[in-house]
Structure formats: structure tokens, C-alpha cells
Write a protein that holds these residues in place. Structure first.
Motif, PDB file in Angstrom:
ATOM      1  N   ALA A 156       0.855  -1.202   0.000  1.00 44.96           N
ATOM      2  CA  ALA A 156       0.000   0.000   0.000  1.00 44.96           C
ATOM      3  C   ALA A 156       0.887   1.248   0.000  1.00 44.96           C
ATOM      4  O   ALA A 156       1.886   1.314   0.713  1.00 44.96           O
ATOM      5  N   GLY A 157       0.525   2.210  -0.847  1.00 50.67           N
ATOM      6  CA  GLY A 157       1.264   3.466  -0.934  1.00 50.67           C
ATOM      7  C   GLY A 157       2.417   3.449  -1.920  1.00 50.67           C
ATOM      8  O   GLY A 157       3.044   4.475  -2.162  1.00 50.67           O
ATOM      9  N   TYR A 158       2.695   2.312  -2.533  1.00 51.14           N
ATOM     10  CA  TYR A 158       3.822   2.183  -3.456  1.00 51.14           C
ATOM     11  C   TYR A 158       3.595   3.028  -4.707  1.00 51.14           C
ATOM     12  O   TYR A 158       2.527   2.995  -5.313  1.00 51.14           O
ATOM     13  N   LYS A 159       4.610   3.784  -5.104  1.00 49.02           N
ATOM     14  CA  LYS A 159       4.557   4.582  -6.331  1.00 49.02           C
ATOM     15  C   LYS A 159       5.619   4.080  -7.301  1.00 49.02           C
ATOM     16  O   LYS A 159       6.783   3.938  -6.942  1.00 49.02           O
ATOM     17  N   GLN A 205      -0.773  12.576 -10.130  1.00 50.01           N
ATOM     18  CA  GLN A 205      -1.923  12.005  -9.412  1.00 50.01           C
ATOM     19  C   GLN A 205      -3.249  12.267 -10.151  1.00 50.01           C
ATOM     20  O   GLN A 205      -4.136  11.423 -10.154  1.00 50.01           O
ATOM     21  N   TRP A 221       0.363   3.657  -8.953  1.00 48.19           N
ATOM     22  CA  TRP A 221       0.292   3.818  -7.503  1.00 48.19           C
ATOM     23  C   TRP A 221      -0.602   2.721  -6.936  1.00 48.19           C
ATOM     24  O   TRP A 221      -1.663   2.415  -7.489  1.00 48.19           O
ATOM     25  N   GLU A 252      -2.949   1.858  -4.038  1.00 44.06           N
ATOM     26  CA  GLU A 252      -3.708   2.435  -2.919  1.00 44.06           C
ATOM     27  C   GLU A 252      -3.699   1.484  -1.728  1.00 44.06           C
ATOM     28  O   GLU A 252      -3.602   1.906  -0.580  1.00 44.06           O
ATOM     29  N   THR A 253      -3.815   0.189  -2.018  1.00 44.78           N
ATOM     30  CA  THR A 253      -3.810  -0.867  -1.005  1.00 44.78           C
ATOM     31  C   THR A 253      -2.692  -1.838  -1.371  1.00 44.78           C
ATOM     32  O   THR A 253      -2.013  -1.652  -2.380  1.00 44.78           O
ATOM     33  N   ASP A 254      -2.518  -2.894  -0.592  1.00 41.75           N
ATOM     34  CA  ASP A 254      -1.618  -3.958  -1.037  1.00 41.75           C
ATOM     35  C   ASP A 254      -2.188  -4.493  -2.350  1.00 41.75           C
ATOM     36  O   ASP A 254      -3.404  -4.730  -2.453  1.00 41.75           O
TER      37      ASP A 254
END
Length: 169
Positions: A83-86, A115, A138, A140-142
Motif C-alpha cells: 500500500a502506498g507504493y509509487k 496524481q 500507484w 492504494e492498497t496492497d
């Protein structure tokens, strides 16, 4: 967030996914002797040896489940993203078909991460990126995605900004 994927791309992706699905669930052999490879999700998940992906920023793990990008022919790999990976803007030399298997994944087209250009993809959805089209993503979750392409590919990913390439750090 805007959608940057054309109707033509969506229809093409749908046709490709249906064809790919038909190959995977077909029988072991057909009358002309053509062999089919069948492996269920549970078998792949159980056999999977997830590895760090040196070509992507830290945190992404991958498993190659069919073929090889280094050899002629189709290949398939899966990627896990926390989660949060860009994933910075990058491109590939071959066409890629990306299917979301788990989580909420966002992807956009452009030469830098923006974004406002992201499109949301949930489990079961997919998209196609044509060769050399810059895009970014991106989680948002795993997330777990499955990506398919055709080799041989000598350099599977090229970042739009060389400073984003973890192989050069």
C-alpha cells in the motif's frame, strides 16, 4: 481522477484477456497436437518464489510464472506492491497487458507521475500499454498484478527520469 484509456484500448484489452483466458482453461491438448499449459491460481500462489525486483523501487516483489522476457515468445509475471507504493514514469519496449488480481491499483499515462492522471483499477480489471508509451502507477492498497508481454526484451523497463532508476543508484 481522469480516465486516459481510450475505448479502443479497452476493447482490445478485453479481446486479449478473453483469448488469454481461453488458452489457460482449454484442455491439455487439441486435435492438432497443440499443447496447453494449465495452472490454477492456488498452484501458482503455492509454488511462487517472490523475489525483490532490482529494476523497480524498493518494495516491489515479483515472480515469473511463464516464459522469460529474455527469450522469444510470451511471458507472464506477477508483482506484489505494498500500500502506498509509487512506480515512477517508465516505458517498456513491448506491449504489456496488466491485470489486477488483488487490491486497488491506479495507473496513468505520461512522462512524469501525476496524481490527477491516474485511473483506478480493481480486481479483475486490466489495461494494455503499447510499446514505448510512458506510464506510472500507484498502489492504494496492497496489490498483486499480473503482467504479460512478448520477448525477447533486453531492457524490460526504462525510466523517463534516469534518477528514478534504482539500478543506477
Amino acid at each position: 481522477m481522469q480516465s486516459n484509456w481510450s475505448s479502443t484500448a479497452r476493447l482490445g484489452a478485453a479481446a486479449a484477456a478473453v483469448c488469454a483466458g481461453a488458452l489457460i482453461i482449454a484442455g491439455n491438448a487439441v486435435a492438432d497436437g497443440t499443447e496447453f499449459i494449465m495452472k490454477g491460481y492456488e498452484a501458482i500462489a503455492g509454488d511462487a518464489e517472490w523475489k525483490d525486483n532490482a529494476a523497480a523501487p524498493a518494495g516491489m516483489r515479483i515472480v515469473l510464472i511463464y516464459g522469460s522476457p529474455k527469450q522469444a515468445g510470451p511471458y507472464i509475471f506477477r508483482a506484489k506492491l505494498p500500500a502506498g507504493y509509487k512506480l515512477p514514469a517508465h516505458k517498456h519496449p513491448d506491449q504489456r497487458i496488466v491485470t489486477v488480481l488483488q487490491g486497488t491499483y491506479w495507473s496513468g499515462v505520461g512522462e512524469k507521475f501525476d496524481q490527477d492522471k491516474l485511473t483506478k483499477f480493481t480486481p479483475g480489471s486490466f489495461y494494455i500499454t503499447d510499446p514505448s508509451v510512458p506510464h506510472f502507477a500507484w498502489a492504494e492498497t496492497d496489490v498483486i498484478i499480473q503482467e504479460m508481454g512478448t520477448g525477447p526484451v533486453s531492457e524490460p523497463i526504462e525510466y523517463m527520469n534516469a534518477a528514478d532508476d534504482p539500478r543506477k543508484k
